[in-house]
Design a protein around this motif. Structure first.
Motif: not given
Ligand code: PRP
Length: 195
Positions: A58, A113-114, A117-119, A121
Motif C-alpha cells: 500500500g 505508511e499509507d 487502521d487498528s495500529g 501493524t
Molecule cells: C494495510 C496498510 C497497513 C496496515 C494497517 O496493509 O498498508 O500496513 O494494513 O492496518 P492496521 O493499522 O490495522 O495494522 P495490508 O495488510 O492491507 O496490505 P497491503 O498494503 O499489501 O494492501
C-alpha cells in the motif's frame, strides 16, 4: 511556464466503481509536499542519508511521491508483512514476508505508511525495527483512522485523519484492485456485494 500536473484518470481504471472521492489527487500532492518539507527540515543536518522504510504494498505510491518531494537525500528499503487473522480483525501477530535488505543500526530511519487502521501493524513494526538499534526511528502515515490504538501511536506526521470507512486508491486496495487510482475514495456498496 506553469507546471500543471495532470490529475486526470485514464479511462478504464475502475472509476465507475467509485462512490465518492474523499481526498483528491491535488489535495494529496499538496499535503505530501508539506509533509516532505517538514521531514526535510528535521533531517537536513543528520549525518548520512535518511533511510525511508516502506511497507508493501500500500505505501508504494505515497513512498515514491514523498521521496521525490524531499529536498534532502534519501535511500529506500521495503518490507512486506502479513498479520494473522481474518480480513476484518487484526490479531496483532505479524509475520515478515520480506525483510529489509540492509542493516539499519546507526541509521536515521523513517517508516512510511499509507494507512494506520487498528495500529497493530505499526506497533509491531516499531518494536521490531527499534530492536535493530537505528540512530533514530520515526513514522509518517498518509492516512489515519480514528481507532483507539491508532491514536495512541506517536507519529512524526500524518497526512489526513479520515472517517472509519473502507477506502481505496493511491495504493490502497480492495481485493488487489483500485491501487492505481490517483485519489482516495470510497466504493459503491454493490462492488462488495458482487464479491
Ligand atoms: C494495510 C496498510 C497497513 C496496515 C494497517 O496493509 O498498508 O500496513 O494494513 O492496518 P492496521 O493499522 O490495522 O495494522 P495490508 O495488510 O492491507 O496490505 P497491503 O498494503 O499489501 O494492501
Amino acid at each position: 511556464m506553469h507546471d500543471k500536473k495532470n490529475y486526470d484518470v485514464p479511462a478504464g481504471v475502475h472509476t465507475a466503481d467509485v462512490e465518492a472521492v474523499l481526498i483528491s489527487a491535488e489535495q494529496l500532492s499538496q499535503r505530501i509536499q508539506e509533509m516532505a518539507d517538514k521531514v526535510s527540515e528535521k533531517y537536513k543536518d543528520v549525518p548520512g542519508e535518511l533511510l525511508l522504510v516502506g511497507v508493501l504494498k500500500g505505501a508504494v505510491f505515497f513512498m515514491t511521491d514523498f521521496a521525490r518531494a524531499l529536498s534532502i537525500p534519501s535511500t529506500m528499503e521495503f518490507m512486506a508483512v502479513s498479520s494473522y487473522g481474518n480480513a476484518t480483525t487484526s490479531s496483532g501477530v505479524v509475520r515478515i514476508l520480506k525483510d529489509l535488505d540492509i542493516d539499519i543500526s546507526d541509521r536515521h530511519v523513517l517508516i512510511v505508511e499509507d494507512i494506520i487502521d487498528s495500529g497493530l501493524t505499526l506497533s509491531w513494526l516499531l518494536e521490531n525495527l527499534s530492536s535493530r538499534n537505528p540512530a533514530s526511528l520515526e513514522v509518517i502515515s498518509l492516512l489515519r483512522k480514528p481507532e483507539v490504538q491508532a491514536a495512541k501511536i506517536d507519529l512524526f506526521d500524518v497526512g489526513f485523519d479520515i472517517p472509519n470507512a473502507f477506502v481505496v486508491g493511491y495504493g490502497l486496495d480492495y481485493a488487489e484492485r483500485y491501487r492505481s487510482l490517483p485519489y482516495v475514495g470510497t466504493l459503491k456498496p454493490e462492488v462488495y456485494q458482487n464479491h
